[in-house]
Design an enzyme around this catalytic site. Structure first.
Site, short mmCIF file in Angstrom:
data_model
loop_
_atom_site.label_atom_id
_atom_site.label_comp_id
_atom_site.label_asym_id
_atom_site.label_seq_id
_atom_site.Cartn_x
_atom_site.Cartn_y
_atom_site.Cartn_z
N ASP A 98 0.90 -1.04 0.10
CA ASP A 98 0.07 -0.06 0.01
C ASP A 98 0.76 1.03 0.04
OD1 ASP A 98 -0.79 -1.01 3.51
OD2 ASP A 98 1.27 -0.47 2.57
N ASN A 167 -7.18 -2.49 14.29
CA ASN A 167 -8.56 -2.71 13.93
C ASN A 167 -8.81 -4.25 12.98
OD1 ASN A 167 -8.15 -1.98 11.62
ND2 ASN A 167 -9.33 -0.40 11.33
N HIS A 169 -7.21 -4.81 10.25
CA HIS A 169 -6.69 -4.68 9.07
C HIS A 169 -5.41 -5.43 8.61
CE1 HIS A 169 -4.79 -0.88 10.21
NE2 HIS A 169 -3.79 -1.20 9.28
N GLU A 174 -9.52 -2.12 5.35
CA GLU A 174 -10.12 -1.69 6.73
C GLU A 174 -11.52 -2.57 6.73
OE1 GLU A 174 -8.51 2.31 8.08
OE2 GLU A 174 -8.63 0.46 8.93
C1 GLP Z 1 -0.66 0.09 8.60
C2 GLP Z 1 -0.18 -0.68 7.32
C3 GLP Z 1 -0.31 -1.98 7.61
C4 GLP Z 1 0.24 -2.18 9.08
C5 GLP Z 1 -0.30 -1.64 10.11
C6 GLP Z 1 0.04 -2.26 11.44
O1 GLP Z 1 -1.94 0.30 8.60
N1 GLP Z 1 -1.08 -0.17 5.98
O2 GLP Z 1 0.35 -2.88 6.65
O3 GLP Z 1 0.34 -3.91 9.41
O4 GLP Z 1 -0.22 -0.21 9.92
O5 GLP Z 1 1.43 -1.25 11.58
P1 GLP Z 1 2.23 -1.40 12.71
O6 GLP Z 1 3.34 -2.47 12.69
O7 GLP Z 1 2.98 -0.22 12.97
O8 GLP Z 1 1.43 -1.64 14.18
#
Ligand code: GLP
Length: 272
Positions: A98, A167, A169, A174
């Site tokens: 993304d 959440n 995702h 989402e």
């Molecule tokens: C973002 C990214 C996800 C990632 C999520 C959790 O939303 N698009 O790919 O898994 O954050 O990130 P973190 O590892 O900082 O908790």
């Protein structure tokens, strides 16, 4: 109801050969003793995937979970013989999940910048070999389709690295999100913008409101999935993921439909 998953005791595996089909689906869970051990093992699996023949694009993710993994991967690569490093560098092909809409590859906070600083520069990999959606595309929906088609043309992902959002995702899929959702431009939830604010000076209002993401459909097309979850903050959502049947309100739960998911987690994430 506790969902089924195979736990691996003893020498942690989840190596590509061991990532074969789980009988009846379910996750292969490796509960490692620390977040450092998780990062190191994830890096070993990523490196093994990079060196596999025939070569397949690597599916990569961003976020705080990935920072120590990429640092461990860089350290592993730099320990390898110079010739092997050069081979890896010249054959590198990765596709990120993304990118934020409105952020360019040079801008702070963009996932392209995150990947350049964590992988591209340390491993001297050319930017064109580290693929992400173009956050500055005039038409983000058209860009999502272009990006998905480019991934398909490159042969599709071999090993897909995933983190888990608070959440539930994966990528920026989402909730609510069906399993057949494809690459698209999405509106980010307030909770996700809050969770991701650390890369924007801690201000949720500084986090873009939209993003381009590969969908669950593309994620589930990967040959193998490596889901990494660390830290007590993720304990509740990981417990939901391990106990709940697949549903749109927990997008990561569709991973239970994939035949080869390796879950690497530390004790804090498994404390739920
Ligand atoms: C973002 C990214 C996800 C990632 C999520 C959790 O939303 N698009 O790919 O898994 O954050 O990130 P973190 O590892 O900082 O908790």
């Amino acid at each position: 109801m506790r969902r089924s998953f195979a736990t691996t005791t003893g020498e942690p595996s989840c190596a590509p050969t061991e990532l074969g089909k789980q009988p009846g689906g379910g996750f292969q869970l490796l509960d490692l003793p620390s977040s450092e051990a998780v990062a190191r093992h994830a890096a070993e699996l990523l490196l093994a995937a990079c060196l596999e023949q025939p070569r397949r694009p690597l599916g990569l993710a961003t976020g705080r979970t990935m920072t120590p993994i990429y640092a461990a991967l860089v350290a592993l690569v730099q320990e390898r013989p110079a010739k092997e490093q050069e081979t890896l560098r010249s054959h590198w092909c990765s596709f990120n999940l993304d990118e934020y809409v409105g952020l360019g590859p040079e801008q702070a906070g963009s996932f392209a910048t995150e990947m350049r600083l964590s992988i591209g520069q340390p491993l001297a990999i050319a930017p064109h070999q580290v693929h992400l959606p173009n956050g500055l595309a005039e038409d983000p929906e058209a860009e999502a389709i272009r990006y998905r088609d480019a991934l398909c043309k490159a042969g599709g992902v071999g090993l897909q690295l995933l983190g888990l959002g608070l959440n539930g995702h994966v990528g920026f899929n989402e909730p609510p999100c069906a399993a057949n959702t494809t690459a698209r431009c999405v509106q980010l939830s307030a909770s996700t913008r809050r969770a991701n604010a650390s890369a924007f000076g801690g201000d949720p209002d500084g986090v873009p409101t939209r993003a381009i993401t590969l969908g669950l459909a593309e994620i589930l097309e990967a040959d193998r999935i490596l889901l990494v979850v660390t830290g007590a903050a993720k304990a509740a959502v990981l417990r939901r993921l391990l106990d709940q049947p697949p549903s749109a309100d927990l997008p990561a739960s569709w991973l239970h439909q994939h035949p080869s998911v390796c879950l690497l987690a530390d004790p804090a994430a498994l404390s739920g």
